[in-house]
Design a protein around this motif. Structure first.
Motif, PDB file in Angstrom:
ATOM      1  N   LYS A 132       0.847  -1.209   0.000  1.00 53.88           N
ATOM      2  CA  LYS A 132       0.000   0.000   0.000  1.00 53.88           C
ATOM      3  C   LYS A 132       0.882   1.258   0.000  1.00 53.88           C
ATOM      4  CE  LYS A 132      -0.918   1.225   4.043  1.00 53.88           C
ATOM      5  NZ  LYS A 132      -0.859   2.024   5.249  1.00 53.88           N
ATOM      6  N   ASP A 133       1.899   1.296   0.859  1.00 54.01           N
ATOM      7  CA  ASP A 133       2.718   2.513   0.988  1.00 54.01           C
ATOM      8  C   ASP A 133       3.517   2.795  -0.292  1.00 54.01           C
ATOM      9  OD1 ASP A 133       1.674   2.583   3.505  1.00 54.01           O
ATOM     10  OD2 ASP A 133       3.511   1.939   4.524  1.00 54.01           O
ATOM     11  N   LEU A 134       4.021   1.731  -0.929  1.00 50.89           N
ATOM     12  CA  LEU A 134       4.778   1.938  -2.175  1.00 50.89           C
ATOM     13  C   LEU A 134       3.844   2.403  -3.292  1.00 50.89           C
ATOM     14  CD1 LEU A 134       7.218  -1.134  -2.036  1.00 50.89           C
ATOM     15  CD2 LEU A 134       7.755   1.252  -1.535  1.00 50.89           C
ATOM     16  N   ARG A 135       2.615   1.869  -3.272  1.00 52.85           N
ATOM     17  CA  ARG A 135       1.624   2.336  -4.268  1.00 52.85           C
ATOM     18  C   ARG A 135       1.317   3.811  -4.042  1.00 52.85           C
ATOM     19  NH1 ARG A 135      -3.538   2.923  -3.454  1.00 52.85           N
ATOM     20  NH2 ARG A 135      -3.652   1.449  -1.728  1.00 52.85           N
ATOM     21  N   LEU A 136       1.121   4.179  -2.762  1.00 52.09           N
ATOM     22  CA  LEU A 136       0.831   5.590  -2.453  1.00 52.09           C
ATOM     23  C   LEU A 136       2.008   6.482  -2.847  1.00 52.09           C
ATOM     24  CD1 LEU A 136      -0.863   5.317   1.085  1.00 52.09           C
ATOM     25  CD2 LEU A 136      -1.984   5.596  -1.137  1.00 52.09           C
ATOM     26  N   ALA A 137       3.237   5.973  -2.646  1.00 52.68           N
ATOM     27  CA  ALA A 137       4.424   6.774  -3.009  1.00 52.68           C
ATOM     28  C   ALA A 137       4.456   6.997  -4.520  1.00 52.68           C
ATOM     29  CB  ALA A 137       5.694   6.056  -2.537  1.00 52.68           C
ATOM     30  N   LYS A 138       4.135   5.951  -5.276  1.00 53.18           N
ATOM     31  CA  LYS A 138       4.076   6.096  -6.751  1.00 53.18           C
ATOM     32  C   LYS A 138       3.026   7.138  -7.120  1.00 53.18           C
ATOM     33  CE  LYS A 138       3.568   2.055  -8.943  1.00 53.18           C
ATOM     34  NZ  LYS A 138       4.295   1.701 -10.164  1.00 53.18           N
ATOM     35  N   GLU A 139       1.857   7.012  -6.482  1.00 53.67           N
ATOM     36  CA  GLU A 139       0.759   7.945  -6.798  1.00 53.67           C
ATOM     37  C   GLU A 139       1.113   9.374  -6.404  1.00 53.67           C
ATOM     38  OE1 GLU A 139      -2.690   4.530  -6.173  1.00 53.67           O
ATOM     39  OE2 GLU A 139      -2.630   6.238  -4.807  1.00 53.67           O
ATOM     40  N   ALA A 140       1.986   9.499  -5.391  1.00 49.48           N
ATOM     41  CA  ALA A 140       2.382  10.844  -4.935  1.00 49.48           C
ATOM     42  C   ALA A 140       3.581  11.373  -5.732  1.00 49.48           C
ATOM     43  CB  ALA A 140       2.698  10.815  -3.439  1.00 49.48           C
ATOM     44  N   GLY A 141       3.988  10.629  -6.772  1.00 48.78           N
ATOM     45  CA  GLY A 141       4.992  11.175  -7.690  1.00 48.78           C
ATOM     46  C   GLY A 141       6.367  10.551  -7.615  1.00 48.78           C
ATOM     47  N   LEU A 142       6.558   9.503  -6.826  1.00 49.91           N
ATOM     48  CA  LEU A 142       7.878   8.864  -6.786  1.00 49.91           C
ATOM     49  C   LEU A 142       8.101   8.123  -8.101  1.00 49.91           C
ATOM     50  CD1 LEU A 142      10.485   8.090  -5.322  1.00 49.91           C
ATOM     51  CD2 LEU A 142       9.263   6.236  -4.199  1.00 49.91           C
ATOM     52  N   ASP A 143       9.104   8.568  -8.881  1.00 45.93           N
ATOM     53  CA  ASP A 143       9.363   7.925 -10.177  1.00 45.93           C
ATOM     54  C   ASP A 143      10.851   7.610 -10.335  1.00 45.93           C
ATOM     55  OD1 ASP A 143      10.325  10.441 -10.397  1.00 45.93           O
ATOM     56  OD2 ASP A 143       9.233  10.973 -12.236  1.00 45.93           O
ATOM     57  N   SER A 144      11.465   7.184  -9.231  1.00 43.61           N
ATOM     58  CA  SER A 144      12.898   6.862  -9.231  1.00 43.61           C
ATOM     59  C   SER A 144      13.132   5.556 -10.000  1.00 43.61           C
ATOM     60  CB  SER A 144      13.356   6.690  -7.784  1.00 43.61           C
ATOM     61  OG  SER A 144      12.657   5.616  -7.210  1.00 43.61           O
TER      62      SER A 144
END
Ligand code: NAP
Length: 286
Positions: free
Chosen positions: A241-253
């Protein structure tokens, strides 16, 4: 002794020890958990039980939520018998669950409409720090609300770190959990690579944890790897869930997508309710 009356919602792996610490510190605590049987342990320690979350809202000064995810938190805030069914001037709700920054900003908005103060205060650290009262608490709040909540945070954590307005702490939390995911994926891959070349996991764990590459989390997870047993401290599904939320919040590393895919695959394989370190079980089966 602090005289604020606290209402606690969510007595899961984290909420249970955190609420217990507040009781032990002398706070008056009323509790509500969706599965009511989980309240018993707290009631035996002196907590009272509330009929509904709305009931808690009427009778407590500060409400704290520690729930699974965005959907659970929104339900508890917005449902028919939920926290925000009427105006409650001056009350403070602290959401300590990990949710998206967008959800935290939304909760701020709907709380403000009910004249309720809101802050996001997600935590870094798992069940053991929750039991020991040594969590790291990230705080998104006004200065005034932080001052009110700080004595509570002093019981629950070893430090609380204000990072800006409501919503900011949820961003900080997603960032630290990205590092957590990288750490544990890296630890699992490293152990497996060593084993493949004839190095025992006992020896590899000592090499990691005696040296500069070891850290708090590699130490904490060593025993579970040694015993090949992964009862949930931090359930793997929560990291997905947290990694999905990070992606949705713009994490594109470069590493976020393979990292997310790896943990999401482990969840699909049925490891979601195991500890996050069970990622090694998933990788071993590949
Ligand atoms: P957990 O053990 O799965 O507990 C979840 C809690 O949420 C339970 O009390 C559950 O009630 C309640 N809940 C779920 N859906 C609900 C709904 N729709 N309505 C009302 N209540 C609902 O989770 P946890 O490990 O304590 O984690 C809680 C939060 O802290 C999560 O956001 C997680 O990401 C974060 N966190 C966890 C850790 C960790 O190491 N565990 C560390 C840092 C942050 P029931 O008992 O009825 O199911």
């Amino acid at each position: 002794m602090e005289t604020l009356k606290l209402g606690w919602i969510g007595l899961g792996n984290m909420g249970n020890p955190m609420a217990k610490n507040l009781l032990k510190a002398g706070y008056e605590v009323a509790v509500f958990n969706r599965s009511r049987d989980k309240e018993k342990e707290l009631i035996d320690l002196g907590a009272t039980s509330a009929a509904s979350t709305q009931d808690l809202m009427q009778t407590c000064d500060v409400l704290i939520t520690m729930l699974s995810n965005d959907e659970a938190v929104k339900e508890v805030f917005e449902s028919e018998n939920g926290l925000l069914t009427r105006d409650n001037p001056g009350k403070l709700i602290i959401n300590m669950s990990t949710v998206s920054p967008e959800t935290s900003r939304y909760l701020t908005k709907i709380c403000t409409a009910r004249q309720v103060h809101f802050m996001d205060a997600p935590v870094s650290g798992s069940v053991k720090p929750a039991q020991d009262g040594t969590l790291v608490i990230l705080v998104g709040s006004t200065d005034e609300d932080y001052l009110l909540a700080k004595p509570i945070f002093d019981v629950l954590g070893k430090v609380s770190i204000p990072v800006g307005e409501p919503g900011k702490a949820s961003s900080a939390k997603l960032a630290i959990n990205y590092l957590l995911g990288l750490n544990l994926q890296g630890l699992a891959e490293t152990i497996m690579f060593a084993e493949k070349n004839g190095v025992r996991k006992e020896d590899m764990l000592s090499i990691i944890n005696e040296g500069a590459c070891g850290n708090g989390i590699t130490n904490i997870k060593a025993n579970s790897i040694l015993n090949n047993s992964y009862p949930a401290a931090f359930a793997l599904k929560h990291l997905v869930k947290d990694l999905r939320l990070a992606k949705e919040a713009g994490l594109d590393s470069p590493l976020i997508n393979p990292l997310y895919d790896s943990y999401a695959a482990a969840q699909k394989e049925g490891l979601g309710d195991e500890d996050v370190m069970a990622i090694i079980t998933s990788l071993r089966n590949k």
